[in-house]
Design a protein around this motif. Structure first.
Motif, short mmCIF file in Angstrom:
data_model
loop_
_atom_site.label_atom_id
_atom_site.label_comp_id
_atom_site.label_asym_id
_atom_site.label_seq_id
_atom_site.Cartn_x
_atom_site.Cartn_y
_atom_site.Cartn_z
N ASP A 14 20.77 -28.94 20.50
CA ASP A 14 20.06 -28.19 21.53
C ASP A 14 19.70 -29.03 22.76
O ASP A 14 19.19 -28.51 23.75
N VAL A 15 19.92 -30.34 22.64
CA VAL A 15 19.51 -31.23 23.73
C VAL A 15 20.51 -31.18 24.88
O VAL A 15 21.72 -31.25 24.67
N SER A 16 19.99 -31.06 26.09
CA SER A 16 20.83 -31.20 27.28
C SER A 16 20.27 -32.34 28.12
O SER A 16 19.04 -32.51 28.18
N VAL A 17 21.14 -33.11 28.73
CA VAL A 17 20.70 -34.22 29.58
C VAL A 17 21.15 -33.95 31.01
O VAL A 17 22.33 -33.73 31.26
N ILE A 18 20.19 -33.91 31.91
CA ILE A 18 20.49 -33.65 33.32
C ILE A 18 20.15 -34.91 34.10
O ILE A 18 19.02 -35.39 34.05
N VAL A 19 21.13 -35.47 34.76
CA VAL A 19 20.91 -36.71 35.51
C VAL A 19 21.06 -36.42 37.00
O VAL A 19 22.05 -35.85 37.44
N LEU A 20 20.06 -36.83 37.74
CA LEU A 20 20.10 -36.67 39.20
C LEU A 20 20.10 -38.05 39.83
O LEU A 20 19.21 -38.87 39.57
N HIS A 21 21.10 -38.31 40.64
CA HIS A 21 21.18 -39.61 41.30
C HIS A 21 20.79 -39.49 42.77
O HIS A 21 21.20 -38.53 43.45
N ASN A 22 20.05 -40.48 43.24
CA ASN A 22 19.84 -40.69 44.67
C ASN A 22 19.21 -39.49 45.39
O ASN A 22 19.63 -39.14 46.50
N VAL A 23 18.19 -38.89 44.76
CA VAL A 23 17.50 -37.78 45.43
C VAL A 23 16.37 -38.35 46.30
O VAL A 23 15.85 -39.42 46.04
N PRO A 24 15.98 -37.64 47.36
CA PRO A 24 14.91 -38.15 48.24
C PRO A 24 13.60 -38.31 47.47
O PRO A 24 13.28 -37.50 46.60
N SER A 25 12.84 -39.34 47.83
CA SER A 25 11.56 -39.60 47.18
C SER A 25 10.58 -40.14 48.21
O SER A 25 10.92 -41.05 48.98
N LYS A 26 9.35 -39.58 48.19
CA LYS A 26 8.32 -40.08 49.12
C LYS A 26 7.95 -41.52 48.74
O LYS A 26 7.73 -42.36 49.60
N LYS A 27 7.90 -41.76 47.42
CA LYS A 27 7.43 -43.06 46.92
C LYS A 27 8.50 -44.15 47.06
O LYS A 27 8.20 -45.28 47.46
N LEU A 28 9.73 -43.80 46.72
CA LEU A 28 10.78 -44.84 46.65
C LEU A 28 11.86 -44.71 47.73
O LEU A 28 12.76 -45.55 47.78
#
Lengths: 158, 330
Positions: free
Chosen positions: A42-56
């Protein structure tokens, strides 16, 4: 609306690992117990690369649908990637988790000392480390070799 | 009048000391307390002086010697020690003619030798961490006789025993360690054991490529041991007058990952009468042996040469240690 929500919808149950430095999500996957992930259909893994971030500025996010990161996993993640934030999601409710630091790490990291018994082919020796946070290193329990915490990603197994 | 004692059978206790080493693994000098070391020294001293004989105290016991790396002194002294204590010896000394050559793992070798009834395993292996791994695999005590470049605790016991015999005490000793401090397994063990004594001062004398490993420095700092480093020949000469003991090590050619690095440092230091002239007249020179060209034979005939006595001390130390680990009276 944030850049993240444009890309992927929220999850109702599982773990969201946020504020991962951009393009470092693969390290997070290596630090998780992949076998345990794979065993749960039932596990799904969603990976998001290089999204905008206020902190980083830019960041990676890993969403683990139907998988709760264990305390051991959370501790190692926090040690190797101190910026990471761990959020448990239960019925859409978000619970922020602040893990402590591990005292020991078993497996996951290859000993940097090539002559260590844990690097000898076919020997059933699992690497084991003591965390010496005050010195910024982990120490191989077998061969005593020290590895700087910031170099751990270079020695992840898998 | 010499006395005999009964090992492992609750016999007469010649020293009146509690045997804190019975059944224990001897993997690292970090694990040994000062009291543990002093227990070995007390028994070795009695053995040396002939006041106590340990002959036949291990009768009926089997000591396995697994040596996966070349050795002369350590193998022979363990062999003679075990035999003279009456133990049967199971030995793998030439890996080329054992199943190790066929690719047998250390784990399987340990399990196999244990299955043949070994009461204790003495192990020399090229891998760092091999002794601790073997100790986890075996139900019987494991004695580390050299784990790659990591440690050689029984060498440190005989080294410190030699210092104690010569100087009368170990507290306050000022010792220079010269040579290959990075790949030598005797240096970490000696440092860890000396750290159990008070007021010890260590001078690490080596070029940057051969300087002592960071884990050794961290341990010494943690234990409050004073140490200094010298990398240039002039600095080494300046330190010489301060020393009680100069401990010299061979450059461990076989452990260099890169042969060009070895070429850069070979012959970078030689201990001869000229260098010793910078030290005190009673400076003791030690060397774990074998030597190559770092210690001139001209030093052999000087009263400063302690290294042959040091090598001889391997026998009483290993007799005492085997006796104690296998449960003999302290």
């Amino acid at each position: 609306m944030s850049g993240e929500s444009l890309l992927v919808r929220k999850i109702d149950w599982g773990t969201v690992l946020d504020h991962i430095p951009a393009w470092k999500a693969d390290q997070v996957i290596k630090l998780l117990n992949l076998e345990s992930l794979k065993q749960n259909p039932d596990v799904s893994v969603i990976v998001l690369h290089n999204v905008p971030s206020k902190k980083l500025g830019r960041k990676d996010i890993v969403k683990l649908y139907h998988y709760m990161v264990s305390e051991d996993e959370a501790e190692i993640l926090a040690l190797v990637l101190p910026q990471i934030t761990i959020n448990y999601i239960r019925d859409w409710k978000v619970e922020k988790h602040s893990p402590g630091l591990p005292e020991k790490i078993v497996g996951k990291i290859r000993c940097p000392e090539t002559t260590c018994i844990t690097n000898v082919e076919r020997e059933p020796a699992t690497p084991r480390y003591i965390v010496m946070k005050e010195h910024g290193v982990i120490a191989c329990e077998y061969c005593d070799t020290l590895l700087e915490i910031e170099r751990i990603p270079d020695f992840l197994v898998g | 009048m010499p006395s005999s004692i009964s090992g492992g059978r609750g016999g007469e206790s010649p020293l009146g000391l509690k045997n804190t080493l019975a059944g224990r693994d001897i993997i690292s000098c970090r694990d040994l307390s000062r009291e543990d070391a002093e227990l070995v020294f007390s028994l070795a001293e009695e053995v040396n002086s002939g006041t106590i004989h340990l002959e036949d105290t291990l009768a009926g016991k089997k000591v396995a010697l697994i040596f996966v790396e070349p050795s002369t002194r350590t193998f022979q002294s363990f062999y003679v020690a075990a035999r003279s204590l009456g133990a049967e010896v199971l030995s793998i000394h030439d890996p080329a003619v054992s199943s190790i050559a066929k690719g047998e793992t250390l784990y399987d070798t340990v399990k196999m030798i244990e299955g043949y009834g070994a009461d204790c395993i003495v192990l020399r292996h090229p891998a760092r961490g091999s002794a601790r791994f073997a100790a986890e695999a075996a139900a019987v005590p494991v004695i580390n006789a050299g784990s790659g470049s990591q440690e050689h605790p029984t060498q440190a016991l005989l080294d410190v025993f030699t210092i104690k015999s010569r100087l009368g005490q170990v507290d306050g000793v000022k010792i220079g360690m010269l040579g290959d401090l990075r790949y030598s397994r005797t240096i970490p063990s000696l440092c860890y054991l000396l750290a159990k004594y008070n007021g010890v001062k260590i001078f690490f004398m080596a070029p940057p490529l051969l300087q002592v490993r960071r884990e050794v420095e961290l341990y010494l700092a943690e234990k409050g041991v004073t140490y200094r480093k010298a990398v240039e020949a002039d600095e080494i000469k300046e330190m010489m007058p301060e020393l009680d003991v100069l401990y010299v090590t061979r450059i461990q050619k076989e452990r260099f990952p890169d042969p060009t690095e070895y070429e850069r440092v070979r012959g970078s230091y030689v201990v001869d009468a000229k260098l010793l002239a910078y030290g005190r007249r009673d400076l003791g020179v030690m060397h774990p042996l074998p030597r190559v060209d770092e210690l001139s034979p001209e030093v052999d005939k000087l009263p400063n040469a302690w290294y042959f006595e040091q090598a001889r001390n391997g026998l009483p130390i290993r007799k005492a240690l085997l006796h104690l680990v296998l449960g003999g009276a302290g």
